[in-house]
Motif scaffolding. Sequence first.
Motif, short mmCIF file in Angstrom:
data_model
loop_
_atom_site.label_atom_id
_atom_site.label_comp_id
_atom_site.label_asym_id
_atom_site.label_seq_id
_atom_site.Cartn_x
_atom_site.Cartn_y
_atom_site.Cartn_z
N ILE A 277 3.58 17.96 -2.80
CA ILE A 277 3.25 19.30 -2.32
C ILE A 277 4.37 20.23 -2.74
O ILE A 277 5.53 20.03 -2.35
CB ILE A 277 3.13 19.32 -0.77
CG1 ILE A 277 2.13 18.26 -0.31
CG2 ILE A 277 2.74 20.70 -0.27
CD1 ILE A 277 2.34 17.83 1.11
N SER B 247 3.39 0.60 3.09
CA SER B 247 3.49 -0.60 3.93
C SER B 247 3.32 -1.83 3.06
O SER B 247 2.50 -1.83 2.13
CB SER B 247 2.39 -0.62 5.00
OG SER B 247 2.47 0.51 5.82
N ASN C 56 5.89 -4.97 12.26
CA ASN C 56 5.03 -5.53 13.31
C ASN C 56 4.20 -6.68 12.76
O ASN C 56 3.89 -6.72 11.57
CB ASN C 56 4.02 -4.48 13.82
CG ASN C 56 4.69 -3.23 14.33
OD1 ASN C 56 5.85 -3.25 14.69
ND2 ASN C 56 3.95 -2.14 14.34
N ASN D 215 0.87 5.64 -0.27
CA ASN D 215 0.20 6.92 -0.44
C ASN D 215 1.28 7.97 -0.68
O ASN D 215 2.08 8.26 0.21
CB ASN D 215 -0.62 7.27 0.81
CG ASN D 215 -1.42 8.53 0.63
OD1 ASN D 215 -1.47 9.09 -0.46
ND2 ASN D 215 -2.05 8.99 1.70
N GLU E 173 6.24 4.79 8.11
CA GLU E 173 5.11 5.58 8.58
C GLU E 173 5.63 6.96 8.92
O GLU E 173 6.82 7.15 9.13
CB GLU E 173 4.51 4.96 9.85
CG GLU E 173 3.91 3.58 9.65
CD GLU E 173 2.66 3.62 8.80
OE1 GLU E 173 2.06 4.71 8.68
OE2 GLU E 173 2.30 2.57 8.25
N ILE E 174 4.75 7.92 8.97
CA ILE E 174 5.15 9.22 9.47
C ILE E 174 4.68 9.28 10.91
O ILE E 174 3.48 9.40 11.17
CB ILE E 174 4.55 10.35 8.63
CG1 ILE E 174 5.11 10.26 7.22
CG2 ILE E 174 4.88 11.70 9.25
CD1 ILE E 174 4.62 11.30 6.28
N PRO E 175 5.60 9.12 11.84
CA PRO E 175 5.18 9.12 13.24
C PRO E 175 4.82 10.52 13.69
O PRO E 175 5.20 11.51 13.07
CB PRO E 175 6.39 8.58 13.98
CG PRO E 175 7.53 8.81 13.08
CD PRO E 175 7.04 8.97 11.69
N PHE E 176 4.10 10.60 14.77
CA PHE E 176 3.56 11.87 15.22
C PHE E 176 4.63 12.76 15.85
O PHE E 176 4.78 13.91 15.49
CB PHE E 176 2.43 11.59 16.20
CG PHE E 176 1.87 12.83 16.84
CD1 PHE E 176 1.59 13.95 16.09
CD2 PHE E 176 1.61 12.85 18.20
CE1 PHE E 176 1.06 15.08 16.68
CE2 PHE E 176 1.08 13.98 18.79
CZ PHE E 176 0.82 15.09 18.04
N LEU E 177 5.39 12.21 16.77
CA LEU E 177 6.31 13.06 17.52
C LEU E 177 7.73 13.02 16.96
O LEU E 177 8.41 14.03 16.90
CB LEU E 177 6.35 12.63 18.99
CG LEU E 177 5.02 12.78 19.73
CD1 LEU E 177 5.14 12.23 21.14
CD2 LEU E 177 4.59 14.24 19.78
N SER E 178 8.18 11.85 16.58
CA SER E 178 9.57 11.72 16.15
C SER E 178 9.78 12.47 14.84
O SER E 178 8.89 12.53 13.99
CB SER E 178 9.91 10.26 15.95
OG SER E 178 9.50 9.51 17.07
N TRP F 174 0.87 -1.18 0.00
CA TRP F 174 0.00 0.00 0.00
C TRP F 174 0.90 1.23 0.00
O TRP F 174 1.87 1.27 0.74
CB TRP F 174 -0.85 -0.04 1.27
CG TRP F 174 -1.68 1.17 1.53
CD1 TRP F 174 -2.99 1.34 1.21
CD2 TRP F 174 -1.29 2.37 2.22
NE1 TRP F 174 -3.43 2.56 1.64
CE2 TRP F 174 -2.40 3.22 2.25
CE3 TRP F 174 -0.10 2.82 2.79
CZ2 TRP F 174 -2.37 4.48 2.84
CZ3 TRP F 174 -0.07 4.08 3.37
CH2 TRP F 174 -1.20 4.88 3.39
N ILE G 58 2.01 11.83 -1.97
CA ILE G 58 1.38 13.12 -2.28
C ILE G 58 2.48 14.12 -2.58
O ILE G 58 3.51 14.14 -1.91
CB ILE G 58 0.47 13.58 -1.12
CG1 ILE G 58 -0.26 14.87 -1.48
CG2 ILE G 58 1.22 13.73 0.19
CD1 ILE G 58 -1.39 15.20 -0.53
N ALA H 177 5.86 13.49 -0.54
CA ALA H 177 5.89 12.81 0.76
C ALA H 177 5.11 11.52 0.60
O ALA H 177 4.10 11.50 -0.10
CB ALA H 177 5.27 13.69 1.83
N ILE I 261 3.47 -6.65 8.94
CA ILE I 261 3.53 -5.37 8.23
C ILE I 261 4.94 -4.82 8.31
O ILE I 261 5.51 -4.72 9.39
CB ILE I 261 2.56 -4.34 8.85
CG1 ILE I 261 1.16 -4.92 8.98
CG2 ILE I 261 2.53 -3.07 8.01
CD1 ILE I 261 0.24 -4.05 9.81
N VAL J 281 8.07 0.62 10.50
CA VAL J 281 7.28 -0.36 11.26
C VAL J 281 7.66 -1.76 10.78
O VAL J 281 7.98 -1.97 9.62
CB VAL J 281 5.76 -0.15 11.09
CG1 VAL J 281 5.31 1.10 11.77
CG2 VAL J 281 5.35 -0.14 9.64
#
Lengths: 446, 234
Positions: free
Chosen positions: B98, B107, B163, B94, B150-155, B92, B96, B103, B146, B161
């Motif tokens: 910009i 996965s 997992n 995604n 991923e685009i992690p939130f804080l890091s 998969w 995009i 970006a 998987i 990943v």
Amino acid sequence: MRHLKFYCIVLASVALLLASCRKEPLENNGNPNHILCRTYTQQFETIWAGMDQGYVFWDRDTVDWDKRYEQFKPIFAAFDSRPANNPVTYREFAEAYYGLFQGLLDHHLTARIYTPKGTPRGACEVIIQPGENDYVHPTYPDQERNLQLKALRKKAIPGTMKEYNPNTTYGIPGSYFCLIKGANEGELIAYFRFTGFSMVQMHQMYEYGSSAFPDAVKAQAPAKAFYGPRYHEGINMEGAGYANNDSVVGIIFDVRGNGGGSVADLSPIVGSLGQSPTLVGYTRVKEGYGRLDYSAWSESWVASPANAHLKKAKPIVVLADINSVSCAELATMLIKALPNGTFIGERTYGAIGGLYSGNATNIYHDLFYDGCFGDYDYFENGPDPYKDIFSFYIYTSTFHMVDNNYGDVEGVGVQPDIEIKYNYKLLEQGTDNQLDRAIRFLRVGH
Amino acid sequence: MAMGSAAFAQDGISADTTGGKKAPLQTFNHKWSVGVAVSGNINIMTTGTAYMSTVTYYPFLGTGIGINANYRLFKWLSFRVGAMSLMKSHRWENAITIDGNTASTSSVYENRFVNIPVLADFSIGKKTRFHLFLGGYLGYWTNGHIIGSEIPFLSLNDEGVNNDYEFDSRRDNRFEAGLAYGLGLAIPLSNRLEMDIDLITHYGLTDMQKKYMRQQNPRYNTTTMLQLGLAYNF
């Protein structure tokens, strides 16, 4: 050979028939992030679909969203059927959308919805925040902060109390620092309080100028004096906090009443309390239209600034309460995750899902297909009464976040290690029971 | 390809048709056979992307291993039942763009299934035989993994990943059924042993998800495998 041909043809025909049994994929009804709505029904359908496909808490939410569709679609269809001399009233419009959103878990969720057709014209706008907590304080955070500050002054060693931007000039939250006596002679406890998190944003505004705050650059000097010259990378522990001094044996980090802000502050302010990166929790986003189409969990680490962190691990207490929201909750999770961190106070607000917003084209929704969606211009500047557009903006979490044990935090908040509830009566009398418990913890070790 | 055992009088086949000369290798004279096979496959996960114009589901390669048994009814028709463990993976992505910068997150979903195909096996040929398979299969989604970015939130950095896939009983339909069809070639190595080269497709007819929401995008696996096997006839 005749048999072979016959059976092959029969079986192949059956197979072809069965192959057509696959269901058709969803048709493209447009991205809810970019649809301009012209009717009540279209607006409802767009908002419903946007939430259906892009709301990030469906795995935990107990709201039956399909049932809400069946319940409310006829109401909005009836709005469209109204004759011009019987327009939809604000009350009807508001009740319909309050009903639609009622009970949703996301504590960041703010739905702002507008109709140009209602009555009075141009004023039919509802703002809905469905995430509510049963437990609330009887007082406002500002009032509490003043009383808590008063109590703190009594505990602070005279002459050590420092305040930065207490009046939140330029909209920048203030912070406080002082030293408190430790258990033994010569031992000190360093106390920090942050009323919000926007220090890195503040730095960018100072550094690069801002048309909104043309005089803001003048405020940079005191910020540097208080936090250190490179405060946006990591607050100076030898400067503002003195936390690296050997005489400091413990630290209190207070985020009570802190309404949150930018996560860019986490590393320079809170990450500086650790000696290495800290795993705060795990996040995931959506990967498809399905309510349960999630990405894998992704680790969320907060860095410890290389040249501006606490050199030696010391006991740290984070004070937080039900009015600690969003980034303040992440700060609480971070300190709680440190081996030398303890959370004292009460459960936090529960708005912890990470949220990306603020771009005029909502690129984040188009990247993750979840989170905020709708007309950002309307969100920023309000409705345009000269356009017949049923505007809306749904401000909702982009990331589903759990703590570093995969524990749920959205809607339930971060749970304290030592629970001390807010006590307004004591505070009025000049006693901050939560602060006192934190001091006792650092003095006696439990 | 499992072959029949004794001669089939109705088909005019005898055990020795060479008049005393060295008999050609004809494993289809046996009634039963059992075999093992390894396979490489390509799986296509078919679903809709509707307005998610930046999302693409790519086919992905996988492997498999299995056993099978054949029963020969006629010279030209036998039935095969098997059990195989195989990956049905997809990627998969995604992406995009910009302001000229792209970006992306992606996965790879490695889903392992146990499939039980039941096939009618039509064959022609004297020594080397050509096969046409038609039938169906039942499958069970045993586990998944998987690997991706991923685009992690804080890091600031993508931690990536890696997992195990967590099944959600509200969403995941672990039972699968569908059509199985393909072509094959059976090359006898001795009177009892043969090598099989099959190209078989498992075409899923069941959605990988349960019906749990009003507007749902179905997902189907189509797995085409190149299978190399050895069969023993008796």
